[in-house]
Write a protein that holds these residues in place. Structure first.
Motif, PDB file in Angstrom:
ATOM      1  N   ARG A  12       0.819  -1.217   0.000  1.00 55.05           N
ATOM      2  CA  ARG A  12       0.000   0.000   0.000  1.00 55.05           C
ATOM      3  C   ARG A  12       0.854   1.270   0.000  1.00 55.05           C
ATOM      4  O   ARG A  12       0.431   2.304  -0.490  1.00 55.05           O
ATOM      5  N   ASP A  13       2.079   1.187   0.552  1.00 57.19           N
ATOM      6  CA  ASP A  13       2.951   2.376   0.546  1.00 57.19           C
ATOM      7  C   ASP A  13       3.338   2.781  -0.877  1.00 57.19           C
ATOM      8  O   ASP A  13       3.787   3.909  -1.096  1.00 57.19           O
ATOM      9  N   ARG A  14       3.200   1.861  -1.826  1.00 56.54           N
ATOM     10  CA  ARG A  14       3.557   2.138  -3.220  1.00 56.54           C
ATOM     11  C   ARG A  14       2.345   2.572  -4.037  1.00 56.54           C
ATOM     12  O   ARG A  14       2.469   2.792  -5.245  1.00 56.54           O
ATOM     13  N   LEU A  15       1.178   2.630  -3.428  1.00 52.67           N
ATOM     14  CA  LEU A  15      -0.049   2.840  -4.201  1.00 52.67           C
ATOM     15  C   LEU A  15      -0.625   4.234  -3.973  1.00 52.67           C
ATOM     16  O   LEU A  15      -0.438   4.842  -2.913  1.00 52.67           O
ATOM     17  N   VAL A  16      -1.353   4.686  -4.989  1.00 54.90           N
ATOM     18  CA  VAL A  16      -2.113   5.945  -4.863  1.00 54.90           C
ATOM     19  C   VAL A  16      -3.488   5.535  -4.330  1.00 54.90           C
ATOM     20  O   VAL A  16      -4.347   5.053  -5.080  1.00 54.90           O
ATOM     21  N   LEU A  17      -3.684   5.711  -3.044  1.00 60.33           N
ATOM     22  CA  LEU A  17      -4.836   5.092  -2.380  1.00 60.33           C
ATOM     23  C   LEU A  17      -6.142   5.850  -2.574  1.00 60.33           C
ATOM     24  O   LEU A  17      -7.226   5.309  -2.335  1.00 60.33           O
ATOM     25  N   ASP A  18      -6.067   7.084  -3.038  1.00 56.52           N
ATOM     26  CA  ASP A  18      -7.312   7.859  -3.121  1.00 56.52           C
ATOM     27  C   ASP A  18      -8.006   7.729  -4.481  1.00 56.52           C
ATOM     28  O   ASP A  18      -8.960   8.459  -4.764  1.00 56.52           O
ATOM     29  N   ARG A  19      -7.560   6.771  -5.322  1.00 47.99           N
ATOM     30  CA  ARG A  19      -8.218   6.603  -6.607  1.00 47.99           C
ATOM     31  C   ARG A  19      -9.635   6.031  -6.418  1.00 47.99           C
ATOM     32  O   ARG A  19      -9.821   5.055  -5.672  1.00 47.99           O
ATOM     33  N   PRO A  20     -10.631   6.612  -7.102  1.00 48.75           N
ATOM     34  CA  PRO A  20     -11.990   6.052  -7.008  1.00 48.75           C
ATOM     35  C   PRO A  20     -12.085   4.722  -7.762  1.00 48.75           C
ATOM     36  O   PRO A  20     -11.293   4.468  -8.667  1.00 48.75           O
ATOM     37  N   THR A  21     -13.035   3.906  -7.384  1.00 50.72           N
ATOM     38  CA  THR A  21     -13.212   2.590  -8.013  1.00 50.72           C
ATOM     39  C   THR A  21     -14.695   2.326  -8.272  1.00 50.72           C
ATOM     40  O   THR A  21     -15.555   3.099  -7.838  1.00 50.72           O
ATOM     41  N   VAL A  22     -14.976   1.203  -8.924  1.00 55.70           N
ATOM     42  CA  VAL A  22     -16.371   0.874  -9.236  1.00 55.70           C
ATOM     43  C   VAL A  22     -17.220   0.587  -8.000  1.00 55.70           C
ATOM     44  O   VAL A  22     -18.447   0.536  -8.094  1.00 55.70           O
ATOM     45  N   THR A  23     -16.593   0.401  -6.856  1.00 57.17           N
ATOM     46  CA  THR A  23     -17.395   0.183  -5.648  1.00 57.17           C
ATOM     47  C   THR A  23     -18.040   1.485  -5.178  1.00 57.17           C
ATOM     48  O   THR A  23     -18.924   1.466  -4.327  1.00 57.17           O
TER      49      THR A  23
END
Ligand code: FES
Length: 578
Positions: free
Chosen positions: A339-350
């Motif tokens: 998760r430290d490598r990810l852009v966590l605020d991206r919206p998703t289909v959920t």
């Protein structure tokens, strides 16, 4: 809700008071729909890549029914639309020739028909990028419903412990054993009944699971959906939820353009590295990104390949299968580890962010999803090589290569075609040893055409008998994601359009240095210039039809192999309705 009934796209077909709209409603009623079904509900296309020659999608007819149930329960109306099925093994010369065909078909199906949103039912290798590329370009609310991996199989030999075997990777392993005389022809025939135990996609971390995982990481599929085995009851429930969610996406107007940005694609690329995913993803990811107007390059992938360790212990880089991955927590658990490598605020289909989707999803088995301090491979899933042999780049799956071959110098043995190479491999007088670098050209997007999966060049039979199982191999082809070995792939530009691979001669020295990211032909520039002056492009027999169109418009591997006229986000007008 951001959209009202009056704003639904399908009402352009059905809601007017003119004669044309009368005919649309009349024809809908001819099919058994009620007037209110087309006037008061969002219409959801269920794009189905099922066919009788797509074994990985054999269950998708039934799954389409589950999707439809979900759509109906959420107040939408589902309409099933068949699309090109592209079963990886049966389609010749290669499904890659038709990925763009499927992408065009999906885009134009959605454009030309009265639909408000879509569920994409796919999973076998090219069907995932094909359907998603089309959906991105059409930019209607869409959710991807992955076909799911087939079940694990077990193979027993008297007196030996049972082996868990999966599709693709083990076929190649057993084939090499047959060539080396370590299994007999009867056992080989008996193996036909093994490895593919149920409908569903290949259960290794081949191209199918890599691509469905990438689409989940992009936020276009439900969290955890890609690893659910195709024959699991949970897969039916997941399909129902996809249908239900598709209706919500329409009301929320959550289109791909609102979900995808560069951060989403970097998330997908980082996830692919942690999975030890297929090299094919390098092509498909760039193609999908360009459809979304996102700049993503091989250099981005190389950087992430250096930064993100391989954590998924799955064939071919590891020794487990997708069913094990599902039980260990699946993709959300893996993504939570990086998760430290990810852009966590991206919206998703959920309707939630990626960070919300993966929060508290812990890995349940550290042998399947390894912790960061005990990766499956320190070599990285993918490395991008450059040099005078690949000015625009080439890729190698370092995690599935032999460590002692990651730095190698050897003399080239060059083949101009796949049949020529295949015949030579069974010639016991072939001048070759384990230090030789096997080179195959005219196997790229234009040259083959379609860039088939020939890049895992077979080991010459006489070397197999001596126990050699890996050599450095170089081509402008792709390699099946289920395969392994020290194979340099996607050399760009390809030989058929005059790339330097066209100039290599048998006996030339080639240097591969993966840590330094170098691929060099040890021939001086003056000599190469003389060879180039004498070079003529190979004759092509295709003067009409789709293959002709393909050869005229396909881009090179480092650009995603999309058609030049399909890339980008320039709007296409909605169809006129008269
Ligand atoms: Fe369909 Fe491997 S052949 S996923």
């Amino acid at each position: 809700m951001t959209k009202t009934l009056a704003e639904l796209r399908s009402r352009r077909w059905f809601a007017a008071s003119d004669m044309r709209a009368f005919a649309h409603r009349q024809r809908a009623q001819q099919m058994g729909l009620r007037r209110e079904d087309v006037l008061e509900r969002p219409i959801i296309a269920v794009i189905n890549t099922w066919s009788d020659l797509s074994p990985c999608h054999a269950h998708l007819r039934e799954r389409a029914e589950a999707v439809k149930k979900g759509v109906l329960m959420a107040g939408g109306y589902p309409l099933e639309l068949p699309a090109m099925s592209l079963g990886e093994v049966m389609v010749k010369p290669t499904t890659m020739l038709y990925r763009n065909f499927l992408a065009m078909e999906v885009e134009e199906l959605l454009r030309s028909l009265p639909v408000d949103g879509a569920v994409l039912l796919a999973g076998c290798d090219k069907t995932t990028p094909g359907t998603v590329m089309g959906a991105i370009s059409m930019d209607l609310p869409a959710i991807f419903c992955p076909a799911g991996p087939m079940l694990n199989d077990r193979y027993l030999r008297r007196g030996e412990p049972a082996r868990t075997v999966g599709a693709g990777t083990h076929t190649r392993m057993f084939w090499d054993e047959l060539q080396a005389g370590r299994i007999d022809p009867a056992e080989w025939i008996d193996l036909e009944r093994h490895m593919t135990r149920s409908p569903g996609t290949c259960n290794t971390m081949g191209t199918a699971s890599t691509m469905t995982s990438i689409v989940e990481a992009l936020g276009l599929a439900l969290p955890g959906s890609t690893a659910i085995p195709a024959m699991d009851a949970g897969h039916v429930r997941m399909a129902t939820t996809c249908g239900e969610r598709a209706v919500g996406l329409v009301w929320q107007d959550l289109r791909p353009s609102r979900l995808l940005d560069r951060g989403s694609f970097l998330n997908a690329a980082a996830t692919m590295m942690a999975l030890g995913g297929s090299t094919n993803a390098a092509i498909h990811l760039i193609a999908m990104a360009r459809r979304a107007g996102v700049a993503l390059s091989l250099d981005d992938l190389d950087r992430l390949g250096r930064e993100v360790p391989v954590l998924a212990n799955l064939f071919p880089a590891g020794d487990r299968l997708m069913e094990d991955f599902h039980f260990a927590g699946g993709l959300p658990a893996l993504m939570n580890r990086i998760r430290d490598r990810l852009v966590l605020d991206r919206p998703t289909v959920t309707g939630r962010t990626l960070g919300d989707n993966i929060a508290s999803r812990e890995a349940l088995d550290d042998e399947v999803i390894r912790p960061l301090d005990r990766p499956v491979s320190a070599n990285g899933a993918l490395a991008v090589l450059r040099g005078n042999l690949a000015p625009e780049g080439a890729v190698i799956k370092a995690s599935a290569a032999s460590p002692q071959l990651l730095r190698h110098r050897g003399r080239a043995l060059v083949f101009d075609s796949q049949p020529q190479m295949q015949a030579a491999m069974n010639d016991d007088s072939l001048d070759v040893d384990e230090t030789t670098v096997l080179v195959l050209r005219n196997a790229g997007p234009v040259g083959a055409p379609g860039m088939p999966e020939w890049g895992n060049l077979p080991i010459p039979r006489k070397l197999l008998k001596r126990g050699v199982r890996d050599m450095v191999r170089i081509s402008d082809a792709r390699m099946s994601g289920t395969h392994y070995g020290s194979c340099v792939l996607h050399v760009s530009p390809e030989s058929a359009v005059g790339g330097p691979l066209a100039l290599v001669q048998t006996g030339d020295w080639i240097e591969l240095d993966v840590p330094a990211r170098r691929l060099q032909l040890m021939v001086d520039d003056a000599q190469l210039a003389r060879r180039r002056a004498a070079w003529t492009p190979p004759q092509q027999p295709y003067v009409r039809g789709f293959t002709r169109l393909y050869q005229q418009h396909v881009t090179q591997a480092h650009e995603g192999c999309d058609f030049d006229f399909l890339q980008g986000t320039a709007p296409t007008p909605e169809p006129a309705i008269y």
